[in-house]
Scaffold this active site. Sequence first.
Site, mmCIF file in Angstrom:
data_model
loop_
_atom_site.group_PDB
_atom_site.id
_atom_site.type_symbol
_atom_site.label_atom_id
_atom_site.label_comp_id
_atom_site.label_asym_id
_atom_site.label_seq_id
_atom_site.Cartn_x
_atom_site.Cartn_y
_atom_site.Cartn_z
ATOM 1 N N ARG A 1 36.990 -10.380 -18.844
ATOM 2 C CA ARG A 1 37.844 -10.805 -19.619
ATOM 3 C C ARG A 1 37.935 -12.215 -19.311
ATOM 4 O O ARG A 1 37.824 -12.976 -18.165
ATOM 5 C CB ARG A 1 39.310 -10.279 -19.251
ATOM 6 N N GLU B 1 40.024 -15.759 -27.978
ATOM 7 C CA GLU B 1 38.768 -15.114 -28.970
ATOM 8 C C GLU B 1 39.551 -14.672 -30.272
ATOM 9 O O GLU B 1 40.583 -14.282 -30.582
ATOM 10 C CB GLU B 1 38.542 -13.714 -28.542
ATOM 11 N N HIS C 1 31.809 -11.130 -27.306
ATOM 12 C CA HIS C 1 32.223 -10.060 -26.769
ATOM 13 C C HIS C 1 31.680 -8.610 -27.423
ATOM 14 O O HIS C 1 32.369 -7.915 -28.070
ATOM 15 C CB HIS C 1 33.874 -10.034 -27.243
HETATM 16 C C1 GLV Z 1 35.913 -4.192 -24.204
HETATM 17 O O1 GLV Z 1 36.012 -5.152 -23.852
HETATM 18 C C2 GLV Z 1 36.673 -2.992 -23.552
HETATM 19 O O2 GLV Z 1 37.560 -3.098 -22.796
HETATM 20 O O3 GLV Z 1 36.338 -2.008 -24.029
#
Ligand code: GLV
Length: 327
Positions: A238, A267, A286
């Site tokens: 993250r 983001e 991401h």
């Molecule tokens: C994506 O980042 C998730 O947490 O699945």
Amino acid sequence: MKQKVVVTRRIPQKALDILEKHAEVYVWDSEEQPIPRHILLQEVEDAAGIFSILTERIDTEVFEQAPMLKVVSNMAVGVDNIDLAEATRRGIPVGHTPGILTETTADLTFALLMATARRLVDAVQFIKDGKWKSWSPMLLTGQEIYGATIGIIGMGRIGEAVAKRAAGFDMNILYHNRSRRPDVEKQLNAQYRPLEELLRESDFVVLLTPSTPETYRMMGEEQFNLMQPNAIFINTSRGKNVDETALYNALKEGKIWAAGLDVFDKEPIDPDHPLLSLPNVVALPHIASASIATRTKMAVLAAENLVAGIMGEKLKHTANPEVYFAT
Ligand code: GLV
Ligand code: GLV
């Protein structure tokens, strides 16, 4: 009458079919655009369940607005977009999707590590720009992966899956975690290190911790200062775990060699963000769990969690299992 569920984004048909069998389904049917907040607040008023993704903040305001709500099901393993404490206070289970995305996320983590170390993005651009004039001894040279030292911060499922890949490259594996993992130490010859030592010793520092108040900006100036000038920082966890200004400075000043980033503090990251201006940053939007198969499995599992929740059954995976122990 079927209960209503709110799905905050277009999801694979397979998952939608599961929901439609059991519920009256409202879908914000867009690939690109998050559901506007006012529509979310309006649609949850008579909803028993919310199928959410990382772009939706599910907070007190949403819970207040949804008196009939029985379950929130997040199509992600991380649930930092949800006020978990508030959900727990209200006795609402929050579903998530651990396990099924582990290997896919580890694959991308390793792909990002390799792309950054071997300058793949630079190299692709170089050839497309017509700059390839001749073979040259030090042209586009990067860092060694095979045999290097990898330091994994956060030895959960994904950390372990990354360590397995690292073992295949004969890497020396260090890790830092809240608790020791004797199984991983034994199977993969991984060695535990205090964070400072891991940062000092690693050629690759891979961040895989969830986002919690304890991990907020855990990688900052002090931490980057401990890393080696040839070291590469990889983040597929993250963005909030990293102080991006400190990272930018470390990269700019050559305190570390490069960074591979799949996640950002905000983001989508602004295309003018200083980090994206650096040649030694490989940035991705991401996509760590983004294989067709895995994203479909995540959607199906999230749908199953949601259906269980509206039926008053226990979810397959609950991020706040405390709700089941409360009296
Ligand atoms: C994506 O980042 C998730 O947490 O699945
Ligand atoms: C997530 O699946 C993790 O535990 O790393």
